[in-house]
Write a protein that holds these residues in place. Structure first.
Motif, short mmCIF file in Angstrom:
data_model
loop_
_atom_site.label_atom_id
_atom_site.label_comp_id
_atom_site.label_asym_id
_atom_site.label_seq_id
_atom_site.Cartn_x
_atom_site.Cartn_y
_atom_site.Cartn_z
N ARG A 546 -53.00 -21.47 82.03
CA ARG A 546 -52.64 -22.12 80.77
C ARG A 546 -53.83 -22.02 79.83
N LEU A 547 -53.71 -21.20 78.78
CA LEU A 547 -54.81 -20.99 77.84
C LEU A 547 -54.85 -22.07 76.76
N ALA A 548 -53.67 -22.43 76.23
CA ALA A 548 -53.62 -23.41 75.13
C ALA A 548 -52.24 -24.04 75.10
N HIS A 549 -52.16 -25.24 74.54
CA HIS A 549 -50.87 -25.91 74.41
C HIS A 549 -50.98 -27.02 73.38
N PHE A 550 -49.83 -27.39 72.82
CA PHE A 550 -49.80 -28.55 71.94
C PHE A 550 -50.29 -29.78 72.70
N GLU A 551 -51.03 -30.62 72.01
CA GLU A 551 -51.48 -31.86 72.62
C GLU A 551 -50.25 -32.72 72.92
N PRO A 552 -50.09 -33.19 74.15
CA PRO A 552 -48.87 -33.91 74.51
C PRO A 552 -48.71 -35.22 73.74
N VAL A 553 -47.45 -35.51 73.41
CA VAL A 553 -47.07 -36.79 72.82
C VAL A 553 -45.92 -37.35 73.64
N GLU A 554 -45.67 -38.64 73.45
CA GLU A 554 -44.64 -39.31 74.25
C GLU A 554 -43.23 -38.99 73.74
N MET A 555 -42.30 -38.94 74.68
CA MET A 555 -40.87 -38.83 74.38
C MET A 555 -40.23 -40.19 74.68
N PRO A 556 -40.19 -41.11 73.72
CA PRO A 556 -39.66 -42.44 74.01
C PRO A 556 -38.17 -42.38 74.36
N GLY A 557 -37.87 -42.83 75.58
CA GLY A 557 -36.50 -42.75 76.07
C GLY A 557 -36.22 -41.52 76.90
N GLY A 558 -37.22 -40.66 77.11
CA GLY A 558 -37.00 -39.46 77.92
C GLY A 558 -35.99 -38.54 77.29
N ASP A 559 -34.92 -38.21 78.04
CA ASP A 559 -33.90 -37.29 77.53
C ASP A 559 -33.22 -37.81 76.27
N ALA A 560 -33.23 -39.13 76.07
CA ALA A 560 -32.64 -39.68 74.84
C ALA A 560 -33.35 -39.15 73.61
N ALA A 561 -34.62 -38.82 73.74
CA ALA A 561 -35.37 -38.29 72.60
C ALA A 561 -34.91 -36.89 72.23
N ILE A 562 -34.28 -36.18 73.18
CA ILE A 562 -33.71 -34.87 72.87
C ILE A 562 -32.42 -35.05 72.07
N ARG A 563 -31.62 -36.02 72.46
CA ARG A 563 -30.35 -36.28 71.77
C ARG A 563 -30.54 -36.99 70.45
N GLU A 564 -31.68 -37.70 70.31
CA GLU A 564 -31.94 -38.49 69.10
C GLU A 564 -33.31 -38.11 68.54
N PRO A 565 -33.37 -37.06 67.74
CA PRO A 565 -34.66 -36.57 67.25
C PRO A 565 -35.50 -37.59 66.48
N TRP A 566 -34.89 -38.63 65.93
CA TRP A 566 -35.67 -39.65 65.21
C TRP A 566 -36.71 -40.29 66.12
N ARG A 567 -36.42 -40.34 67.41
CA ARG A 567 -37.39 -40.91 68.35
C ARG A 567 -38.69 -40.08 68.38
N MET A 568 -38.54 -38.75 68.34
CA MET A 568 -39.73 -37.90 68.33
C MET A 568 -40.49 -38.06 67.01
N ALA A 569 -39.75 -38.29 65.93
CA ALA A 569 -40.43 -38.53 64.65
C ALA A 569 -41.28 -39.79 64.73
N ILE A 570 -40.75 -40.86 65.32
CA ILE A 570 -41.51 -42.11 65.47
C ILE A 570 -42.75 -41.86 66.34
N SER A 571 -42.57 -41.12 67.42
CA SER A 571 -43.70 -40.85 68.33
C SER A 571 -44.82 -40.11 67.61
N HIS A 572 -44.44 -39.09 66.84
CA HIS A 572 -45.46 -38.32 66.13
C HIS A 572 -46.10 -39.14 65.00
N LEU A 573 -45.33 -39.97 64.34
CA LEU A 573 -45.90 -40.83 63.30
C LEU A 573 -46.91 -41.81 63.90
N TYR A 574 -46.55 -42.40 65.02
CA TYR A 574 -47.44 -43.36 65.69
C TYR A 574 -48.72 -42.67 66.15
N ARG A 575 -48.57 -41.48 66.74
CA ARG A 575 -49.74 -40.74 67.19
C ARG A 575 -50.63 -40.35 66.01
#
Length: 776
Positions: A546-575
Motif C-alpha cells: 500500500r503506497l498511498a491512500h485517503f486518510e480514513p474517516v468514519e462511516m456513521p451507521g456503517g452500511d447505512a452511510a452508503i444508502r444515505e450519503p448525507w451521513r458521509m457529508a456530516i462525517s467529512h464536515l466534522y473531520r
C-alpha cells in the motif's frame, strides 16, 4: 460430395492435417470448410472435437496452400480463430481420400475449445423473416449458422443439437433436409427449426390464462402501445417491457419492481429513431450495430422526447437495437419510438429465465407474459458499455461476450475464483486461459447466491475444467469466504479486494509487474479491518504494498452511510471543521439538524462507525453537500449524479488544494480536509454545482497524478493500471489518463472486463494462484 479433380496428377498428392482452435463451433465452420475444400478440389474430412476442429485434406500443394489461406480470410462472420496448426505429409495415391465429408463430433478428453457466445439475428434471416414467400415468414425463432442463441442453450460440449435444449424439438422433413445439405446456410445449424417443428410463442395473463389471439406478438405490441407492462422471454432471460414514451406506465413499472430511480435501458428499432432522442458518435454507432448488440450509454438530446422518468437525473440513456426475431416483430407491428427493456427480475435478484419462475416472481409486476417453450440453460443479462471516443468501457459484461476467453501471459493453473459480493462474477482458469462468467449480481440474497452456485457448476461442466484451487474474498463473513471454509475438496486462499482489482487489469494486458495501481471504488475489506477504497498500490501478482491512500474517516451507521450519503457529508464536515461545522450555513445541516448529534456521538464513541478510505464515499459526501443526493436507491447513484453535473466542454482548470503526507515507512496519507473546505467555500459563495463538480474532478486527477509521479521517483516504475468502480466515471478516467501520459507514464485501463467489481474474480484467480505457488 466434393470430389478430387480428375485432372490432378495423383502422384503429386500430399496430405495436410489441420488442428484449429477458437470460436469455431456453432458458427457454420464445418460447412464453410466443406465448401472451401470443394472450391479447391480437395478431398478429406472435417470433424468437431471438444477442443476445436480437425481437418485432413488431400490434394496438390498449391490448392492446399490456397485452402489454408482461405480458412483465415473467408471464415464465417461469427468465427474467431485462435490458433491454426498445419502438418503436411506425402501419401501414396492408393491411400488418398476419395471424397470430402463432414463427420460426426468426437470427444477430446478434458480439452475444450471456446464456447460460442449468443449472437443477434443475421441479415439473411431477417430478410426471410419478413418475406411472405418464405416458409419462416414472421417465425420468431428463425436462425442459421450465422446467428442466434448459442451459450444460453448449450447443456454440454461439443456443440451438437443433442446436447442443447433443441434436442426436444425433432426436425421436420424440410428442416432436416436443410440440416443435412452442406450447401445450405442451415447445414448443421443446431438451433434450426420452423413453425412446423420448433418452439412457439404464447401470450398469457399473470393468472396463466391464455390470451385468445392468433398472433400473440402483434397483440403484445398493441398492449405495450396501450401502456401495459409485458414480461418478454428472450435469449438469456426475461425483459420487462413498457412504452418508453409513456410516463405513467413507467411509474407503474418502477413502483412494482422497486426501482425508483435507477435508469432503465431502452430499445429502438433503428438509428433513425435513436437519433430522435439521443446523440450518437460513429464509435457508438459501430458498437451498437455490431453482432453483440449491447446496451450503449448515449447522451440524451435536449429536449428529451421520451418519458423523463426513463433515466432521471442523468445525461445518459442506455440504448440497444433489436437482436432477436421477437424484438424485430414487435417493431414490425407497431413503430415505437422506443421500448423500455429492463431485466425481468425483482431488484437485487437474478434475471428470471424459466416460465414457472416468471409467474412466481413477476406476476405482481407484469400485466402480461409473452412466453415461449424453448428452455434457457443459463441466464445472461444484456451487456452494458459506455464509450469515450474509441475507448470502450464495460459497465456489465454478459450476453454476447460470455464465455469468450481472456488469454493470459501467466500460467494460472486450474483455478476457481468466487469474485466480490457486489456485481459478482466468477472466473475459471485453465493454464493461460481465463473464463469470466456473465454478470451474476449482488450476493446479499439467497437467490443470487444460488444463481452463482449454478453458474459455477455449469461453467465447470461446459468448459471441462476441474479446479484444484479455490480463491475467495478476504472478508471472513462474505458468502464466498464461508463456502470456502466449509468445502474440503481443494485448498483455499483469500485475496484482498484492491489487489484483485490491480491484478485483473495487469492480466488483461499481460503485464509482468510490478505496477503502480490506482484503485478507486466504494469499498473493499482491508487487512487492517477498515474499509479501503482510495488506494495506490505497488502491485505484483503474488503480493502488493500500500503506497498511498485517503486518510480514513468514519462511516456513521456503517452500511447505512452508503444508502444515505448525507451521513458521509456530516462525517467529512466534522473531520474538517471540528464541532464548529454546526455553525456553517449549509442546507444539508439545516435539513438534518435533529440527526447531527447522533451522528457526532457515533463518530466520537466509535459506535457503528467503521473507518473508510473510500473514494466512492468521498464522491457521496460532495454530492450530498451540493444537495444532489442525500438518499441513494442504488449503488453509485450519488457519484454518478455528481459526474452528470459536469458541463460538456468545460475546460476550467481550477482545482482545490490538497496534500500528500509522508511519515515514516508507512503509506502516504491523502487527507481531504482541504478539498472539503474548498467545496464548502464554493457552496457558501453560491458557485454552481457544475463548477464545483469540475473543480472536484480536477482535484482528484491532480492528486493521483502527483502520487503516481512521486511513486515513480521512488520505485522507477513507469506502468500504471487504473481499476475500480470510480473509473466508470469516464470524465475522471480521461483526465487522469491524459495527465499521466503527459508525464510519459504507460497507462492501462480495463478493456475486456469492467473496472467495477465485475473484474474482481479475474484478479482473484491470478493473484490467488501466484500466492499459492509461492506458499508451496
Amino acid at each position: 460430395m466434393a470430389q478430387l479433380d480428375t485432372g490432378t496428377d495423383r502422384s503429386k498428392i500430399i496430405r495436410a492435417r489441420l488442428e484449429i482452435s477458437g470460436i469455431i463451433q456453432g458458427v457454420g465452420f464445418r460447412p464453410f470448410i466443406y465448401r472451401l475444400a470443394r472450391n479447391h478440389r480437395l478431398n478429406g474430412y472435417v470433424v468437431n472435437t471438444a477442443a476445436g476442429v480437425t481437418i485432413e485434406v488431400d490434394g496438390s500443394a498449391p490448392e492446399i496452400e490456397a485452402f489454408v489461406k482461405g480458412i483465415s480470410t473467408e471464415k464465417p462472420p461469427l468465427a474467431h480463430i485462435e490458433e491454426l496448426k498445419a502438418v503436411r505429409s506425402k501419401i501414396e495415391p492408393a491411400d488418398a481420400f476419395q471424397e470430402f465429408h463432414i463427420t460426426g463430433s468426437i470427444s477430446a478428453g478434458s480439452r475444450i475449445g471456446p464456447i460460442t457466445p449468443d449472437s443477434d439475428v443475421c441479415v439473411n434471416c431477417l430478410a426471410e423473416l419478413f418475406d411472405p414467400e418464405e416458409r419462416r415468414y414472421l417465425y420468431p425463432f428463425i436462425n442459421c449458422t450465422d446467428c442466434g442463441p448459442r451459450y444460453t442453450l448449450i447443456e454440454k460440449t461439443p456443440y451438437d443439437r443433442s446436447l442443447t435444449v433443441m434436442k426436444d424439438f425433432d426436425l421436420c422433413a424440410r428442416c432436416l433436409a436443410e440440416y443435412r445439405d452442406p450447401l445450405d446456410r442451415r447445414f448443421h445449424a443446431q438451433a434450426t427449426c420452423c413453425p412446423d417443428c420448433g418452439p412457439a410463442v404464447t401470450l398469457v395473463t399473470p393468472d396463466r390464462r391464455a390470451v385468445d389471439d392468433p398472433n400473440p406478438i402483434r397483440r403484445a405490441a398493441e398492449l405495450l402501445q396501450a401502456g401495459r407492462i409485458v414480461a418478454i422471454k428472450g435469449i438469456g432471460g426475461f425483459h420487462l417491457a413498457v412504452n418508453a414514451a409513456d410516463y405513467e406506465a413507467i411509474v407503474r413499472l418502477r413502483e412494482r419492481k422497486g426501482r425508483p430511480h435507477k435508469p432503465l435501458a431502452v430499445m429502438a428499432k433503428d438509428f433513425g429513431w435513436i437519433k430522435t432522442f439521443a446523440q450518437i458518435t460513429l464509435d457508438e454507432q459501430k458498437v451498437l450495430s455490431g453482432r453483440a448488440k449491447p446496451i450503449v450509454l448515449l447522451q440524451k438530446k435536449t429536449p428529451f422526447p421520451l418519458a423523463e422518468n426513463v433515466a432521471p437525473d442523468n445525461r445518459f440513456i442506455g440504448v440497444m437495437l433489436p437482436y432477436t426475431p421477437i424484438h424485430h416483430l414487435l417493431y414490425h407491428y407497431i413503430d415505437f419510438q422506443a421500448l423500455v427493456m429492463t431485466s425481468g427480475n425483482l431488484s437485487g435478484s437474478p434475471v428470471v429465465k424459466d416460465n414457472e419462475d416468471a409467474f412466481a416472481k413477476l406476476a405482481d409486476i407484469a400485466d402480461y407474459f409473452l412466453l415461449h417453450n424453448r428452455p434457457i440453460i443459463t441466464q445472461a443479462d444484456d451487456s452494458v458499455i459506455r464509450m469515450d471516443d474509441s475507448y470502450q468501457a464495460f459497465y456489465r459484461r454478459a450476453r454476447s461476450f460470455v464465455p469468450k476467453v481472456i488469454n493470459l501471459q501467466q500460467n494460472s493453473g486450474r483455478t476457481l475464483a468466487l469474485g466480490a459480493i457486489i456485481k459478482n462474477t466468477i472466473c475459471l482458469t485453465k493454464e493461460k486461459e481465463a473464463f469470466v462468467s456473465q454478470h451474476i449480481g449482488d450476493l446479499d440474497n439467497l437467490d443470487t447466491q444460488l444463481h452463482q452456485k449454478n453458474i459455477s457448476s455449469h461453467f465447470q461442466a461446459l468448459l471441462r475444467i476441474k479446479p484444484d484451487l479455490l480463491v475467495h474474498y478476504l472478508h471472513p463473513d462474505y458468502p464466498g469466504s464461508r463456502y470456502a471454509r466449509r468445502q474440503k475438496e481443494m485448498p483455499v486462499i483469500g485475496v484482498q479486494h484492491h489487489h484483485a482489482h490491480a491484478v485483473s487489469c495487469m492480466a488483461e494486458h499481460g503485464l509482468a509487474g510490478p505496477v503502480i495501481a490506482v484503485t478507486l471504488d466504494g469499498n473493499g475489506y482491508g487487512p487492517d479491518h477498515t474499509v479501503w477504497g482510495g488506494e495506490v498500490l505497488l502491485a505484483e501478482y503474488h503480493a502488493y504494498k500500500r503506497l498511498a491512500h485517503f486518510e480514513p474517516v468514519e462511516m456513521p451507521g456503517g452500511d447505512a452511510a452508503i444508502r444515505e450519503p448525507w451521513r458521509m457529508a456530516i462525517s467529512h464536515l466534522y473531520r474538517t471543521f471540528g464541532p464548529s461545522y454546526r455553525d456553517l450555513n449549509l442546507h444539508l445541516l439545516h435539513k438534518h439538524r435533529s440527526n447531527i448529534g447522533i451522528m457526532q456521538q457515533m463518530i466520537d464513541k466509535s459506535i457503528n462507525a467503521p473507518l473508510t478510505s473510500s473514494c466512492g464515499r468521498l464522491f457521496d459526501a460532495v454530492a450530498a453537500l451540493l444537495g444532489l443526493r442525500e438518499f441513494a436507491s442504488f449503488e453509485g447513484q450519488a457519484a454518478a449524479e455528481l459526474e452528470m453535473c459536469l458541463e460538456p466542454g468545460d475546460a476550467d482548470p481550477t482545482s482545490y488544494e490538497f496534500a500528500v503526507v509522508k511519515s515514516g515507512a508507512g503509506p502516504w496519507l491523502l487527507p481531504v480536509e482541504k478539498i472539503i473546505k474548498g467545496v464548502v467555500q464554493d457552496i457558501l459563495e453560491d458557485r454552481s454545482t457544475a463548477q464545483i463538480s469540475r473543480r472536484f474532478h480536477n482535484t482528484l486527477a491532480a492528486l493521483f497524478t502527483r502520487v503516481c509521479r512521486e511513486a515513480r521517483d521512488q520505485t522507477d516504475i513507469n506502468q500504471v493500471v487504473l481499476s475500480g468502480g470510480v473509473f466508470q466515471n469516464l470524465n475522471l478516467h480521461r483526465q487522469l489518463k491524459t495527465n499521466l501520459e503527459a508525464l510519459y507514464f504507460t497507462v492501462y485501463s480495463h478493456e475486456q472486463v469492467p473496472s467495477n467489481d465485475g473484474c474482481i474474480s479475474l484478479g482473484q484467480a491470478l493473484a490467488g494462484r501466484a500466492m499459492y505457488e509461492r506458499m508451496k
